[in-house]
Enzyme design. Structure first.
Site, PDB file in Angstrom:
ATOM      1  N   ASP A   8     -19.433   3.901  35.773  1.00  9.62           N
ATOM      2  CA  ASP A   8     -20.748   4.508  36.038  1.00  9.62           C
ATOM      3  C   ASP A   8     -21.091   4.618  37.530  1.00  9.62           C
ATOM      4  O   ASP A   8     -21.412   3.622  38.180  1.00  9.62           O
ATOM      5  CB  ASP A   8     -21.866   3.726  35.345  1.00  9.62           C
ATOM      6  CG  ASP A   8     -21.631   3.540  33.847  1.00  9.62           C
ATOM      7  OD1 ASP A   8     -20.470   3.324  33.447  1.00  9.62           O
ATOM      8  OD2 ASP A   8     -22.613   3.601  33.087  1.00  9.62           O
ATOM      9  N   GLU A  39     -22.931   9.151  34.174  1.00 12.05           N
ATOM     10  CA  GLU A  39     -24.241   9.154  33.496  1.00 12.05           C
ATOM     11  C   GLU A  39     -25.393   8.691  34.378  1.00 12.05           C
ATOM     12  O   GLU A  39     -26.539   8.957  34.070  1.00 12.05           O
ATOM     13  CB  GLU A  39     -24.190   8.313  32.216  1.00 12.05           C
ATOM     14  CG  GLU A  39     -24.172   6.825  32.488  1.00 12.05           C
ATOM     15  CD  GLU A  39     -24.976   6.008  31.484  1.00 12.05           C
ATOM     16  OE1 GLU A  39     -25.511   6.579  30.532  1.00 12.05           O
ATOM     17  OE2 GLU A  39     -25.068   4.799  31.678  1.00 12.05           O
ATOM     18  N   ASN A  40     -25.080   7.981  35.473  1.00  8.58           N
ATOM     19  CA  ASN A  40     -26.138   7.518  36.383  1.00  8.58           C
ATOM     20  C   ASN A  40     -26.058   8.187  37.746  1.00  8.58           C
ATOM     21  O   ASN A  40     -26.604   7.691  38.731  1.00  8.58           O
ATOM     22  CB  ASN A  40     -26.048   5.995  36.589  1.00  8.58           C
ATOM     23  CG  ASN A  40     -26.084   5.224  35.303  1.00  8.58           C
ATOM     24  OD1 ASN A  40     -25.059   4.735  34.841  1.00  8.58           O
ATOM     25  ND2 ASN A  40     -27.249   5.127  34.701  1.00  8.58           N
ATOM     26  N   ASN A  67     -25.676   7.070  27.419  1.00 10.78           N
ATOM     27  CA  ASN A  67     -27.042   7.169  26.892  1.00 10.78           C
ATOM     28  C   ASN A  67     -28.033   7.892  27.806  1.00 10.78           C
ATOM     29  O   ASN A  67     -29.058   8.362  27.334  1.00 10.78           O
ATOM     30  CB  ASN A  67     -27.571   5.768  26.543  1.00 10.78           C
ATOM     31  CG  ASN A  67     -27.451   4.791  27.689  1.00 10.78           C
ATOM     32  OD1 ASN A  67     -26.363   4.598  28.235  1.00 10.78           O
ATOM     33  ND2 ASN A  67     -28.541   4.165  28.058  1.00 10.78           N
ATOM     34  N   HIS A  68     -27.752   7.982  29.111  1.00 11.50           N
ATOM     35  CA  HIS A  68     -28.692   8.675  30.007  1.00 11.50           C
ATOM     36  C   HIS A  68     -28.366  10.154  30.202  1.00 11.50           C
ATOM     37  O   HIS A  68     -28.988  10.824  31.020  1.00 11.50           O
ATOM     38  CB  HIS A  68     -28.726   7.989  31.374  1.00 11.50           C
ATOM     39  CG  HIS A  68     -29.272   6.601  31.321  1.00 11.50           C
ATOM     40  ND1 HIS A  68     -30.528   6.313  30.828  1.00 11.50           N
ATOM     41  CD2 HIS A  68     -28.732   5.403  31.676  1.00 11.50           C
ATOM     42  CE1 HIS A  68     -30.740   5.006  30.887  1.00 11.50           C
ATOM     43  NE2 HIS A  68     -29.656   4.434  31.388  1.00 11.50           N
ATOM     44  N   HIS A 148     -18.787   3.797  25.652  1.00 12.24           N
ATOM     45  CA  HIS A 148     -20.016   3.466  26.371  1.00 12.24           C
ATOM     46  C   HIS A 148     -20.865   2.588  25.462  1.00 12.24           C
ATOM     47  O   HIS A 148     -21.584   3.086  24.585  1.00 12.24           O
ATOM     48  CB  HIS A 148     -20.731   4.779  26.723  1.00 12.24           C
ATOM     49  CG  HIS A 148     -21.751   4.622  27.796  1.00 12.24           C
ATOM     50  ND1 HIS A 148     -21.417   4.552  29.128  1.00 12.24           N
ATOM     51  CD2 HIS A 148     -23.103   4.524  27.754  1.00 12.24           C
ATOM     52  CE1 HIS A 148     -22.514   4.432  29.855  1.00 12.24           C
ATOM     53  NE2 HIS A 148     -23.546   4.405  29.038  1.00 12.24           N
ATOM     54  N   HIS A 173     -21.041   1.264  30.642  1.00 12.45           N
ATOM     55  CA  HIS A 173     -22.461   1.089  30.297  1.00 12.45           C
ATOM     56  C   HIS A 173     -23.079  -0.200  30.819  1.00 12.45           C
ATOM     57  O   HIS A 173     -24.205  -0.178  31.282  1.00 12.45           O
ATOM     58  CB  HIS A 173     -22.730   1.210  28.798  1.00 12.45           C
ATOM     59  CG  HIS A 173     -24.172   0.950  28.429  1.00 12.45           C
ATOM     60  ND1 HIS A 173     -25.197   1.789  28.813  1.00 12.45           N
ATOM     61  CD2 HIS A 173     -24.761  -0.063  27.722  1.00 12.45           C
ATOM     62  CE1 HIS A 173     -26.348   1.312  28.346  1.00 12.45           C
ATOM     63  NE2 HIS A 173     -26.111   0.199  27.690  1.00 12.45           N
ATOM     64  N   HIS A 175     -22.290  -1.923  33.410  1.00 12.73           N
ATOM     65  CA  HIS A 175     -22.229  -1.944  34.876  1.00 12.73           C
ATOM     66  C   HIS A 175     -21.650  -3.239  35.430  1.00 12.73           C
ATOM     67  O   HIS A 175     -21.622  -3.426  36.646  1.00 12.73           O
ATOM     68  CB  HIS A 175     -23.599  -1.671  35.502  1.00 12.73           C
ATOM     69  CG  HIS A 175     -24.109  -0.274  35.280  1.00 12.73           C
ATOM     70  ND1 HIS A 175     -25.040   0.313  36.091  1.00 12.73           N
ATOM     71  CD2 HIS A 175     -23.801   0.650  34.347  1.00 12.73           C
ATOM     72  CE1 HIS A 175     -25.315   1.532  35.671  1.00 12.73           C
ATOM     73  NE2 HIS A 175     -24.566   1.758  34.593  1.00 12.73           N
TER      74      HIS A 175
HETATM   75 FE   LIG Z   1     -24.683   3.418  33.191  1.00 11.99          FE
HETATM   76 FE   LIG Z   2     -25.357   3.683  29.851  1.00  8.85          FE
END
Ligand SMILES: [Fe+2]
Ligand SMILES: [Fe+2]
Length: 257
Positions: A8, A39-40, A67-68, A148, A173, A175
């Site tokens: 991520d 995703e981030n 998820n983001h 994830h 996910h 991190h």
């Molecule tokens: Fe993330």
């Molecule tokens: Fe995530």
């Protein structure tokens, strides 16, 4: 074939850190395929076409997410258009984007599958059943799975579920990198979480004082992406001609400032 997978990427600091670290990573690992979880990548949450382009410019062949992914509406069209970005396959079928893709790299057809864990995260279908149905139809020489997910038990279970069927199951996910990288008995490289690419002076990429304020006061606090001491985290998987893994090596390097 060496596959470099990057965890991520958090905000501008993560994007710039990855770009800055890439020459050294290329020299050290000579990756032929690079997969980056983005995703981030936009302001610490979500992804936009612009931040996706920055990750492609840094060397990504395929971007995975989580998820983001739907945080920014402007990315929906790009998710539908581009065959080089994936979102979790076990989300509702009608949602923007695709759950897996096949790209040609170094004369190999490389499949990349993105799945979301079902424990503590919202999904439409079981990731275990979803990946079984994808494996029945996907046509390629080797497969990399970005799982994830929130909890180590579900991630470890996915490793066993896919052992001998894909080249790698790489967790994202949380991190936070885990110390369990290994090749499972049937030839699948596995790690519960590769960690993130972003500031270590942070809580999962966010300025620590803001997270602490929220945890201590239990009041809403606007999060900001931390910038100091950026590290690049991921893993390098050596994939053989059978499409399985010979080795996995975690990557954890400070980004050159
Ligand atoms: Fe993330
Ligand atoms: Fe995530």
């Amino acid at each position: 074939m060496e596959v470099l997978f990057i965890g991520d990427v958090v905000g501008g600091p993560g994007r710039r850190g990855l770009a800055a670290a890439m020459p050294e990573l290329r020299e050290r690992h000579a990756p032929e395929m690079i997969v980056v979880n983005g995703e981030n990548s936009a302001g610490g949450m979500g992804i936009t076409e612009k931040t996706a382009k920055a990750l492609f410019d840094a060397g990504a062949d395929v971007i995975t997410s989580g998820n983001h992914v739907y945080r920014h509406r402007e990315v929906y069209g790009f998710l539908n258009r581009s065959e080089r970005i994936v979102r979790p396959a076990n989300y509702p079928y009608a949602n923007p984007g695709r759950g897996y893709t096949v790209v040609e790299v170094a004369e190999k057809r490389v499949g990349v599958i993105n799945l979301s864990g079902a424990v503590g995260l919202k999904v439409a279908r079981s990731p275990f059943i979803e990946v079984d149905s994808i494996l029945e139809k996907i046509e390629c020489d080797l497969i990399i799975v970005d799982f994830h997910a929130e909890v180590t038990s579900e991630k470890v279970a996915m490793g066993w579920h896919l052992d001998g069927r894909v080249a790698a199951v790489l967790g994202t996910h949380t991190h936070v990198p885990t110390a369990d990288a290994r090749v499972l008995p049937q030839g699948t490289a596995f790690i519960s979480d590769v960690g993130m690419t972003g500031s270590r002076t942070s809580v999962l990429g966010v300025k620590p004082e803001l997270v602490l304020e929220q945890l201590i006061t239990q009041m809403p606090v606007k999060f900001e992406t931390a910038e100091e001491d950026v590290w690049v985290m991921g893993a390098v998987v050596t994939v053989n001609d059978a499409g399985l893994a010979d080795a996995i090596e975690p990557v954890m390097v400070p980004a050159p400032s």
